[in-house]
Enzyme design. Structure first.
Site, short mmCIF file in Angstrom:
data_model
loop_
_atom_site.label_atom_id
_atom_site.label_comp_id
_atom_site.label_asym_id
_atom_site.label_seq_id
_atom_site.Cartn_x
_atom_site.Cartn_y
_atom_site.Cartn_z
N GLY A 117 -10.56 -4.84 9.37
CA GLY A 117 -11.09 -4.02 8.02
C GLY A 117 -9.81 -3.43 7.63
N THR A 131 -5.40 -3.23 5.30
CA THR A 131 -4.69 -2.52 4.82
C THR A 131 -5.76 -0.73 4.04
N GLY A 172 9.08 5.17 -7.52
CA GLY A 172 8.41 5.96 -8.20
C GLY A 172 6.85 5.73 -8.54
N ASN A 173 6.08 4.44 -7.73
CA ASN A 173 5.19 4.15 -8.32
C ASN A 173 4.16 4.87 -7.45
N ILE A 192 1.73 4.13 -4.44
CA ILE A 192 2.23 4.60 -3.16
C ILE A 192 4.14 5.62 -3.37
N GLY A 193 4.98 5.57 -4.11
CA GLY A 193 5.96 7.15 -4.14
C GLY A 193 5.32 7.79 -3.96
N GLU A 223 1.72 8.91 -4.82
CA GLU A 223 0.34 9.72 -4.46
C GLU A 223 1.41 10.53 -2.80
N GLU A 277 13.89 6.42 -8.17
CA GLU A 277 13.87 5.25 -8.83
C GLU A 277 14.78 4.70 -9.46
N HIS A 309 -23.49 17.60 -21.61
CA HIS A 309 -22.09 18.03 -21.36
C HIS A 309 -22.56 19.53 -20.68
C1 LIG Z 1 -0.98 3.49 1.32
C2 LIG Z 1 -1.19 2.50 0.37
C3 LIG Z 1 -2.59 3.10 -0.48
C4 LIG Z 1 -3.43 2.24 -1.19
N1 LIG Z 1 -4.62 2.66 -1.51
C5 LIG Z 1 -5.48 1.79 -2.83
C6 LIG Z 1 -5.52 2.02 -3.02
O1 LIG Z 1 -6.48 4.10 -3.92
N2 LIG Z 1 -7.28 1.71 -4.15
C7 LIG Z 1 -6.49 0.52 -4.32
O2 LIG Z 1 -7.77 0.01 -5.04
N3 LIG Z 1 -6.20 -0.43 -3.72
C8 LIG Z 1 -5.07 0.22 -2.68
N4 LIG Z 1 -3.71 -0.41 -1.73
C9 LIG Z 1 -3.98 -1.80 -2.02
C10 LIG Z 1 -5.28 -2.02 -0.83
O3 LIG Z 1 -5.25 -1.53 -0.22
C11 LIG Z 1 -4.68 -3.64 -0.92
O4 LIG Z 1 -4.51 -4.07 -2.42
C12 LIG Z 1 -6.27 -4.40 -0.30
O5 LIG Z 1 -6.26 -3.88 1.08
C13 LIG Z 1 -6.21 -5.60 -0.30
O6 LIG Z 1 -6.72 -6.16 0.74
P1 LIG Z 1 -6.47 -8.15 1.32
O7 LIG Z 1 -8.10 -8.15 1.53
O8 LIG Z 1 -6.19 -8.33 0.41
O9 LIG Z 1 -5.97 -7.87 2.11
P2 LIG Z 1 -5.43 -6.71 4.05
O10 LIG Z 1 -6.24 -5.36 3.57
O11 LIG Z 1 -3.78 -6.42 3.56
O12 LIG Z 1 -6.14 -7.48 4.85
C14 LIG Z 1 -5.34 -8.68 5.55
C15 LIG Z 1 -5.50 -8.43 7.19
O13 LIG Z 1 -4.58 -9.80 7.21
C16 LIG Z 1 -4.39 -9.85 8.26
N5 LIG Z 1 -3.25 -10.64 8.54
C17 LIG Z 1 -2.13 -11.56 8.20
N6 LIG Z 1 -1.53 -11.89 8.81
C18 LIG Z 1 -2.44 -12.46 9.58
C19 LIG Z 1 -2.47 -13.52 11.00
N7 LIG Z 1 -1.35 -14.45 10.54
N8 LIG Z 1 -3.53 -14.43 11.62
C20 LIG Z 1 -4.63 -12.97 11.63
N9 LIG Z 1 -4.71 -11.76 10.69
C21 LIG Z 1 -4.11 -12.06 10.17
C22 LIG Z 1 -3.85 -8.37 8.79
O14 LIG Z 1 -4.08 -7.78 9.89
C23 LIG Z 1 -5.02 -7.40 7.63
O15 LIG Z 1 -5.75 -7.00 8.77
C24 LIG Z 1 -3.45 0.48 -0.71
C25 LIG Z 1 -1.73 0.25 -0.35
C26 LIG Z 1 -1.40 1.01 0.08
C27 LIG Z 1 -0.25 0.18 1.52
N1 LIG Z 2 -4.03 4.25 -6.07
C1 LIG Z 2 -3.69 3.04 -6.45
O1 LIG Z 2 -4.46 2.07 -6.28
C2 LIG Z 2 -2.62 2.44 -5.16
C3 LIG Z 2 -1.83 3.16 -4.47
C4 LIG Z 2 -0.63 2.70 -3.45
C5 LIG Z 2 -0.65 1.81 -3.27
N2 LIG Z 2 -1.46 0.33 -4.37
C6 LIG Z 2 -0.50 -1.28 -3.94
O2 LIG Z 2 0.66 -0.85 -3.40
C7 LIG Z 2 1.25 -1.47 -3.63
C8 LIG Z 2 3.04 -1.48 -3.72
O3 LIG Z 2 2.70 -0.21 -4.65
P1 LIG Z 2 4.42 0.70 -4.57
O4 LIG Z 2 3.99 1.54 -5.52
O5 LIG Z 2 5.16 0.90 -3.22
O6 LIG Z 2 4.80 -0.85 -4.50
P2 LIG Z 2 5.61 -0.76 -7.13
O7 LIG Z 2 5.63 -2.22 -6.54
O8 LIG Z 2 4.15 -0.94 -7.92
O9 LIG Z 2 6.87 -0.12 -6.53
C9 LIG Z 2 7.90 0.41 -6.32
C10 LIG Z 2 8.91 0.94 -7.34
O10 LIG Z 2 9.68 1.09 -6.85
C11 LIG Z 2 11.03 0.81 -7.15
N3 LIG Z 2 11.85 0.41 -6.69
C12 LIG Z 2 11.96 -1.10 -6.35
N4 LIG Z 2 13.52 -0.81 -5.45
C13 LIG Z 2 14.25 0.32 -5.38
C14 LIG Z 2 14.87 0.84 -4.63
N5 LIG Z 2 15.89 0.22 -4.56
N6 LIG Z 2 15.19 2.12 -5.04
C15 LIG Z 2 14.38 2.92 -5.81
N7 LIG Z 2 13.42 2.51 -6.56
C16 LIG Z 2 13.06 1.35 -6.86
C17 LIG Z 2 10.68 -0.17 -8.32
O11 LIG Z 2 11.41 -0.03 -9.30
C18 LIG Z 2 9.60 0.56 -8.86
O12 LIG Z 2 8.93 2.52 -9.54
C19 LIG Z 2 0.61 -1.72 -5.39
O13 LIG Z 2 1.11 -3.03 -5.63
C20 LIG Z 2 -0.54 -0.74 -5.83
O14 LIG Z 2 -1.46 -1.56 -5.88
C21 LIG Z 2 -1.93 0.93 -5.33
#
Ligand SMILES: Cc1cc2nc3c(=O)[nH]c(=O)nc-3n(C[C@H](O)[C@H](O)[C@H](O)COP(=O)(O)OP(=O)(O)OC[C@H]3O[C@@H](n4cnc5c(N)ncnc54)[C@H](O)[C@@H]3O)c2cc1C
Ligand SMILES: NC(=O)c1ccc[n+]([C@@H]2O[C@H](COP(=O)([O-])OP(=O)(O)OC[C@H]3O[C@@H](n4cnc5c(N)ncnc54)[C@H](O)[C@@H]3O)[C@@H](O)[C@H]2O)c1
Length: 461
Positions: free
Chosen positions: A38, A40, A181-182, A184-185, A187, A203, A445
């Site tokens: 599944g 990330t 501050g993007n 992940i930070g 949320e 940030e 509405h």
């Molecule tokens: C905290 C957080 C919150 C997020 N929230 C959102 C959100 O609300 N909405 C949104 O759209 N996106 C969100 N994202 C981003 C989203 O999760 C990712 O963009 C998405 O999961 C990417 O999917 P993927 O298919 O590229 O790979 P992934 O889902 O990352 O899957 C990659 C898989 O490959 C496996 N793998 C890696 N290397 C190997 C290897 N050598 N051999 C075998 N297996 C391997 C890993 O174990 C993993 O299971 C969030 C991310 C994080 C970290």
């Molecule tokens: N709701 C969603 O869709 C969602 C939620 C969570 C994550 N994600 C995905 O996960 C990815 C990662 O998210 P993210 O917020 O970790 O990364 P990001 O790259 O989007 O943001 C990182 C932030 O950290 C700052 N930064 C970098 N180095 C720093 C330092 N040393 N000190 C202080 N600030 C610093 C950057 O200027 C930037 O604002 C994103 O690309 C996003 O697509 C998506």
């Protein structure tokens, strides 16, 4: 050595559906996963975080219920219960993905880490150290991304949190410092504040949500400040020391001046990097850029014919729906002989703070940079009937339109259900519905979407 028509490395948001569909199309297929099925999104990304955001919203709503005439006393946060609920949801989603793979005819699931040993040859190493070599005509790399850990003195000596480990806390941190501050930070920052932590967001650039327009990032900052979340911009940590357990001293450089912050926990949210380092791509001849992202064509093929890369591993935009869309493009092109590319697809996204930030298309800054003849429509949520009725008046709607074609170029909807409102506009963009028509569309509405009439009334023709 086993040979397959297709092998997918990684069971992420592209890999799982692609593996099933290729097998169902009669291709002898294998999928290799080193961790949990599944990827990330299901295990440590969207699913668990949005489940936890729902709990944070519940506590916030309970605390402000008195504004609606409901007195709730003694609101308590049970982080252990929140975590257990999150874990149950994750396990259900994961089990469903796993069952889907295991019950698909013609599909083999390997549990282990894959590494290229030649162009179309992979070595799979199981956790027990057993090795197996496999080959395929098509190889799809869907290995996702992982946390970037910045080079900060002392960081490696402390038990810092990442977006994954923070989800396993059972006690609310006293004072959480969020680095970055993007998405992940912000949320997690708001979530933990609502659970009861003191929260400071650091940030390094001059504003949070640096890719958004200034008015949007300022509005989010104001909303966070109302919840007493401290935001320090132009700020970086120079050094971290652990005085004792849960007492960390941060030497912080903020706007050119040094000062100290004492906190209990640090969350690193400074971005993510592709998981390509250990893939042995050089043995396959697959090229990456200087950040390790796999370079692909607009049809997602790498420089090696028959090897494709999907999802986060090819660099942004790093969203689940983009990884999923990558699968649909590759699958249809290979199996249905279509000609889809990633070059003209829309990239909507939604940051799940409260209010949410729903985004589609160009920001105002981007329209300006492109030299487009554009106009902007803006409306605060405090003018939206539905928002007033539901007591959700924080935020604003903003749309950028093309003056000549009347097309919607982009929108930023910072609102309760901002993601859903944005999706209405995305459908308009996809269907070529111009803003002058949306002005007079009949929406039910009182819905949030109805306010799109008024948003576009603000544009003077
Ligand atoms: C905290 C957080 C919150 C997020 N929230 C959102 C959100 O609300 N909405 C949104 O759209 N996106 C969100 N994202 C981003 C989203 O999760 C990712 O963009 C998405 O999961 C990417 O999917 P993927 O298919 O590229 O790979 P992934 O889902 O990352 O899957 C990659 C898989 O490959 C496996 N793998 C890696 N290397 C190997 C290897 N050598 N051999 C075998 N297996 C391997 C890993 O174990 C993993 O299971 C969030 C991310 C994080 C970290
Ligand atoms: N709701 C969603 O869709 C969602 C939620 C969570 C994550 N994600 C995905 O996960 C990815 C990662 O998210 P993210 O917020 O970790 O990364 P990001 O790259 O989007 O943001 C990182 C932030 O950290 C700052 N930064 C970098 N180095 C720093 C330092 N040393 N000190 C202080 N600030 C610093 C950057 O200027 C930037 O604002 C994103 O690309 C996003 O697509 C998506």
């Amino acid at each position: 050595m086993k040979h397959f028509d297709a092998i997918i490395i990684g069971s992420g948001q592209a890999g799982v559906p692609l593996a099933k569909k290729l097998a169902q199309a009669g291709k002898k297929t294998a999928i290799i996963e080193k961790g949990n099925i599944g990827g990330t999104c299901i295990n440590v990304g969207c699913t668990p975080t949005k489940a936890m955001v729902a709990s944070a919203r519940a506590v916030y709503q309970a605390k402000k219920a008195s504004e609606l005439g409901i007195e709730i006393t003694d609101v308590k946060v049970n982080l252990k219960k929140i975590k257990n609920r999150k874990d149950e949801i994750v396990e259900t989603f994961r089990a469903s993905a796993q069952k889907g793979l295991e019950t698909t005819k013609g599909l083999t699931v390997f549990h282990g880490e894959a590494k290229f040993s030649a162009s179309k040859e992979l070595t799979i190493t199981t956790s027990a150290g057993k090795e197996e070599k496999v080959t395929a005509d098509w190889i799809f790399i869907n290995t996702g991304a992982t946390t970037v850990v910045p080079d900060i003195e002392g960081l490696s000596e402390i038990d810092f949190l990442t977006s994954t480990t923070i989800q396993d806390l059972e006690d609310v941190p006293e004072h959480l410092v969020v680095v970055g501050g993007n998405y992940i930070g912000l949320e997690f920052g708001q979530m933990l504040r609502r659970f009861g932590s003191q929260v400071t967001i650091l940030e390094k650039s001059n504003r949070i949500m640096g890719r958004e327009d200034e008015d949007i990032s300022n509005e989010i900052s104001e909303i966070f400040k109302r919840e007493e979340i401290e935001i320090l911009t132009n700020t970086e940590i120079a050094e971290i020391k652990e005085e004792k357990k849960n007492k960390l001293i941060l030497n912080v450089k903020s706007k050119g001046k040094n000062h100290k912050i004492t906190c209990s926990h640090v969350l690193i949210a400074t971005g993510r990097k592709p998981q390509t380092e250990k893939l042995g791509l050089e043995l396959a001849g697959v090229k990456t850029d200087d950040k390790g992202n796999i370079i692909v064509s607009e049809k997602l093929e790498t420089n090696v014919k028959g090897i494709f890369a999907l999802g986060d591993v090819k660099g942004g935009p790093a969203f689940t729906h983009i990884a999923y869309n990558d699968y649909t493009i590759v699958y249809r092109n290979l199996i249905e002989n279509t000609n889809y590319t990633i070059s003209d697809r829309p990239v909507p996204y939604c940051m799940f703070t409260d209010p949410q930030l729903g985004r589609i298309g160009l920001s105002e800054n981007e329209a300006k940079e492109k030299g487009l003849n554009y106009k902007v429509a803006k409306m605060p949520m405090s003018q939206v009937a539905r928002a007033i009725e539901t007591n959700e008046t924080l935020g604003m709607m903003k749309a950028v339109v093309d003056v000549d074609t009347k097309k919607i170029l982009g929108a930023s909807i910072l609102a309760s259900e901002g993601g859903e409102i944005m999706s209405v506009l995305e459908m308009a963009v996809e269907g070529g519905i111009t803003y002058d028509r949306i002005r007079y569309c009949v929406f039910a509405h009182p819905t949030y979407s109805e306010s799109l009439n008024n948003l576009f009334m603000k544009i003077e023709d």
